[in-house]
Design a protein around this motif. Structure first.
Motif, PDB file in Angstrom:
ATOM      1  N   LEU A   1      59.309-134.398 -34.180  1.00 24.94           N
ATOM      2  CA  LEU A   1      59.153-133.394 -33.125  1.00 24.94           C
ATOM      3  C   LEU A   1      60.330-132.423 -33.103  1.00 24.94           C
ATOM      4  N   LEU A   2      61.531-132.921 -33.398  1.00 30.14           N
ATOM      5  CA  LEU A   2      62.703-132.050 -33.400  1.00 30.14           C
ATOM      6  C   LEU A   2      62.577-130.973 -34.470  1.00 30.14           C
ATOM      7  N   VAL A   3      62.042-131.340 -35.624  1.00 34.73           N
ATOM      8  CA  VAL A   3      61.855-130.345 -36.698  1.00 34.73           C
ATOM      9  C   VAL A   3      60.941-129.224 -36.217  1.00 34.73           C
ATOM     10  N   ILE A   4      59.803-129.571 -35.658  1.00 33.45           N
ATOM     11  CA  ILE A   4      58.826-128.542 -35.281  1.00 33.45           C
ATOM     12  C   ILE A   4      59.338-127.694 -34.124  1.00 33.45           C
ATOM     13  N   PHE A   5      60.066-128.297 -33.181  1.00 33.62           N
ATOM     14  CA  PHE A   5      60.621-127.499 -32.085  1.00 33.62           C
ATOM     15  C   PHE A   5      61.790-126.641 -32.565  1.00 33.62           C
ATOM     16  N   SER A   6      62.544-127.127 -33.547  1.00 35.42           N
ATOM     17  CA  SER A   6      63.694-126.358 -34.032  1.00 35.42           C
ATOM     18  C   SER A   6      63.271-125.088 -34.764  1.00 35.42           C
ATOM     19  N   ILE A   7      62.056-125.074 -35.302  1.00 40.07           N
ATOM     20  CA  ILE A   7      61.547-123.852 -35.940  1.00 40.07           C
ATOM     21  C   ILE A   7      60.513-123.160 -35.045  1.00 40.07           C
ATOM     22  N   ASN A   8      60.553-123.536 -33.754  1.00 39.05           N
ATOM     23  CA  ASN A   8      59.729-122.871 -32.745  1.00 39.05           C
ATOM     24  C   ASN A   8      58.239-122.906 -33.090  1.00 39.05           C
ATOM     25  N   ILE A   9      57.807-124.059 -33.637  1.00 36.78           N
ATOM     26  CA  ILE A   9      56.401-124.267 -34.026  1.00 36.78           C
ATOM     27  C   ILE A   9      55.926-123.096 -34.911  1.00 36.78           C
ATOM     28  N   PHE A  10      56.763-122.738 -35.872  1.00 41.00           N
ATOM     29  CA  PHE A  10      56.492-121.624 -36.785  1.00 41.00           C
ATOM     30  C   PHE A  10      56.269-120.312 -36.025  1.00 41.00           C
ATOM     31  N   SER A  11      56.826-120.248 -34.814  1.00 40.66           N
ATOM     32  CA  SER A  11      56.696-119.054 -33.949  1.00 40.66           C
ATOM     33  C   SER A  11      55.235-118.623 -33.791  1.00 40.66           C
ATOM     34  N   VAL A  12      54.367-119.613 -33.638  1.00 40.81           N
ATOM     35  CA  VAL A  12      52.986-119.280 -33.297  1.00 40.81           C
ATOM     36  C   VAL A  12      53.017-118.573 -31.950  1.00 40.81           C
ATOM     37  N   LYS A  13      52.160-117.602 -31.747  1.00 38.91           N
ATOM     38  CA  LYS A  13      52.243-116.696 -30.601  1.00 38.91           C
ATOM     39  C   LYS A  13      52.323-117.426 -29.259  1.00 38.91           C
ATOM     40  N   PHE A  14      51.532-118.478 -29.083  1.00 39.41           N
ATOM     41  CA  PHE A  14      51.517-119.140 -27.783  1.00 39.41           C
ATOM     42  C   PHE A  14      52.775-119.987 -27.539  1.00 39.41           C
ATOM     43  N   ALA A  15      53.652-120.111 -28.577  1.00 44.22           N
ATOM     44  CA  ALA A  15      54.886-120.891 -28.401  1.00 44.22           C
ATOM     45  C   ALA A  15      56.109-120.011 -28.212  1.00 44.22           C
ATOM     46  N   THR A  16      55.942-118.703 -28.280  1.00 44.99           N
ATOM     47  CA  THR A  16      57.089-117.810 -28.172  1.00 44.99           C
ATOM     48  C   THR A  16      57.434-117.453 -26.727  1.00 44.99           C
ATOM     49  N   GLU A  17      56.631-117.927 -25.794  1.00 46.28           N
ATOM     50  CA  GLU A  17      56.915-117.692 -24.379  1.00 46.28           C
ATOM     51  C   GLU A  17      56.188-118.746 -23.545  1.00 46.28           C
ATOM     52  N   GLY A  18      56.513-118.809 -22.261  1.00 51.71           N
ATOM     53  CA  GLY A  18      55.811-119.713 -21.369  1.00 51.71           C
ATOM     54  C   GLY A  18      56.291-121.148 -21.430  1.00 51.71           C
ATOM     55  N   ILE A  19      55.443-122.069 -21.002  1.00 53.41           N
ATOM     56  CA  ILE A  19      55.815-123.463 -20.827  1.00 53.41           C
ATOM     57  C   ILE A  19      56.159-124.149 -22.148  1.00 53.41           C
ATOM     58  N   LEU A  20      55.440-123.832 -23.224  1.00 54.30           N
ATOM     59  CA  LEU A  20      55.706-124.474 -24.509  1.00 54.30           C
ATOM     60  C   LEU A  20      57.080-124.092 -25.040  1.00 54.30           C
ATOM     61  N   LYS A  21      57.477-122.836 -24.843  1.00 52.57           N
ATOM     62  CA  LYS A  21      58.817-122.415 -25.245  1.00 52.57           C
ATOM     63  C   LYS A  21      59.869-123.179 -24.448  1.00 52.57           C
ATOM     64  N   SER A  22      59.639-123.352 -23.154  1.00 51.20           N
ATOM     65  CA  SER A  22      60.576-124.082 -22.296  1.00 51.20           C
ATOM     66  C   SER A  22      60.686-125.548 -22.722  1.00 51.20           C
ATOM     67  N   ILE A  23      59.545-126.150 -23.072  1.00 53.14           N
ATOM     68  CA  ILE A  23      59.548-127.545 -23.536  1.00 53.14           C
ATOM     69  C   ILE A  23      60.358-127.662 -24.823  1.00 53.14           C
ATOM     70  N   GLY A  24      60.171-126.697 -25.733  1.00 52.36           N
ATOM     71  CA  GLY A  24      60.911-126.697 -26.990  1.00 52.36           C
ATOM     72  C   GLY A  24      62.411-126.601 -26.772  1.00 52.36           C
ATOM     73  N   TYR A  25      62.816-125.696 -25.873  1.00 45.83           N
ATOM     74  CA  TYR A  25      64.241-125.536 -25.573  1.00 45.83           C
ATOM     75  C   TYR A  25      64.800-126.810 -24.942  1.00 45.83           C
ATOM     76  N   ALA A  26      64.044-127.406 -24.007  1.00 46.70           N
ATOM     77  CA  ALA A  26      64.499-128.625 -23.335  1.00 46.70           C
ATOM     78  C   ALA A  26      64.642-129.774 -24.340  1.00 46.70           C
ATOM     79  N   TYR A  27      63.703-129.870 -25.268  1.00 43.17           N
ATOM     80  CA  TYR A  27      63.744-130.929 -26.275  1.00 43.17           C
ATOM     81  C   TYR A  27      64.972-130.771 -27.172  1.00 43.17           C
ATOM     82  N   GLN A  28      65.220-129.534 -27.625  1.00 46.68           N
ATOM     83  CA  GLN A  28      66.382-129.285 -28.456  1.00 46.68           C
ATOM     84  C   GLN A  28      67.682-129.547 -27.697  1.00 46.68           C
TER      85      GLN A  28
END
Length: 402
Positions: free
Chosen positions: A15-42
């Motif tokens: 999970l750290l790998v995928i969050f560290s590359i921002n889920i390949f910056s798929v559009k729905f991960a570049t903002e909103g709750i998923l972005k916040s989850i990624g930042y919190a995980y990192q």
């Protein structure tokens, strides 16, 4: 049998790998709750790594300490030099993944598991790139609003390339081994060359072609080396001067770069950032910090890019120095010297290939510090540290023999 704790650790790293590359910056991960989850995980990964940072400075530990602490301190420098607040500087979080090196070292995470995880993400990268390439009318990954034709092709620099290039070099290394997975690695190499060619970045194309050539030629006799080199040179000339838009685009771009000379945009940008950008002497030594796009500091860097074409990410080590100061640059110089000169088992030559790749692109790309490369960089340096320690034990053992 794998213990339950190891399974949890595997999931944590995956999970750290995928969050560290921002889920390949798929559009729905570049903002909103998923972005916040990624930042919190990192951020959680960084926090649990902090207790292990102060270790005996041997091998690659000192340069990693210099890089990690300098990037963390750059948050202070962004406030001191540009008035960028701590909330804005949360965007520095993905660049602090360097600290995870010390966590991996503490738990002694297996190298073979790192290889498996990276290779898996490398395949995912290629599949997603090919999907985006064949559906280029809509931007699914990255921060662009639309893709345009550049160098004779719709150019898509797909996010998350660190895992791709590391996977490619692992595949080159493993493709000469006699195993049931050999054809998987060979398939990855062929697909990897095609994917790199379609992204039309000159240095990357050259390096993904030269690395396997170098690796394979080490194992053949001189006549075969000469014949292979001749065939390779002829094939490259035929490809470059064939009547296809990609080759024409690459040649025209190279001609434009040469013709620009000292007026080449990267030369002008480097001159500006080195001489006029930093507002005080301290920021010239310790850096200016990472600019958040919504802060005044970030808006100014965006203005420089939009108005003059001056982008920090195009300047490699210069951009690294401008943001984080001289100490992490010194850290990287130690890494390059120590890593490329140390003795590495034949099974792990891909670590040197990846390190050489970073060195050869360090002046024209942000691969040494891009959030899309940092975790891959950490993995390579962690593996090099383990090999360094193994070599040290072997030397000490030999000196104790009667």
């Amino acid at each position: 049998m794998i213990s339950i704790s190891r399974k949890y650790t595997d999931v944590f790293i995956i999970l750290l790998v995928i969050f560290s590359i921002n889920i390949f910056s798929v559009k729905f991960a570049t903002e909103g709750i998923l972005k916040s989850i990624g930042y919190a995980y990192q951020l959680g990964a960084i926090v649990i790594s902090l207790p292990f940072i102060f270790r005996k400075s041997e091998g690659f530990i000192l340069p990693l300490q210099l890089i990690s602490i300098s990037i963390a301190f750059s948050i202070v420098m962004a406030y001191f030099s540009w008035g960028q607040g701590v909330v804005h500087s949360m965007s520095t979080t993905p660049y602090l993944i360097w600290f995870v090196f010390f966590y991996l070292l503490h738990i002694r995470y297996p190298m073979h598991m790192i290889e498996k995880i990276i290779i898996s993400y490398g395949f995912i990268y290629m599949i997603l790139f090919l999907f985006q390439f064949t559906h280029s009318d809509t931007v699914y990954f990255g921060f662009k609003d639309e893709f345009t034709i550049d160098r004779g092709i719709i150019r898509i620099n797909f996010p998350g390339a660190g895992v791709f290039f590391l996977s490619y070099f692992i595949s080159v290394n493993r493709s000469v081994e006699k195993s049931k997975f050999r054809w998987i690695y060979i398939t990855f190499i062929i697909m990897g060359i095609a994917v790199t060619f379609l992204q039309v970045t000159r240095q990357n194309i050259a390096l993904v072609m030269l690395v396997p050539l170098f690796h394979y030629l080490k194992r053949v006799t001189l006549p075969w080396k000469v014949a292979t080199l001749a065939f390779f040179a002829g094939a490259m000339l035929l490809l470059l001067y064939s009547d296809n838009p990609v080759s024409k685009g690459l040649i025209e771009t190279q001609k434009e770069t040469v013709a620009d000379g000292d007026q080449y945009i990267r030369v002008l940008a480097a001159d500006y950032f080195l001489t006029d950008f930093s507002p005080n002497t301290l920021s010239r030594v310790l850096g200016n910090g990472f600019p958040n796009n919504t802060s005044d500091y970030g808006k100014y860097t965006i203005y420089l890019g939009d108005t003059y074409g001056y982008f920090l990410t195009d300047l490699g080590f210069i951009g690294f120095y401008i943001m984080f100061g001289i100490l992490p640059v010194i850290g990287y110089l130690i890494i390059f010297i120590r890593g490329l000169l140390m003795r590495i088992p034949e099974d792990y030559q891909y670590l040197k290939y990846y390190l050489a790749f970073l060195l050869l692109t360090c002046l024209t790309s942000d691969y040494t510090y891009s959030m899309y490369f940092i975790f891959s960089n950490v993995c390579v340096l962690y593996c090099l540290q383990l090999i360094y320690e193994q070599n040290k034990i072997a030397r000490e053992y030999n000196t104790q023999l009667p």
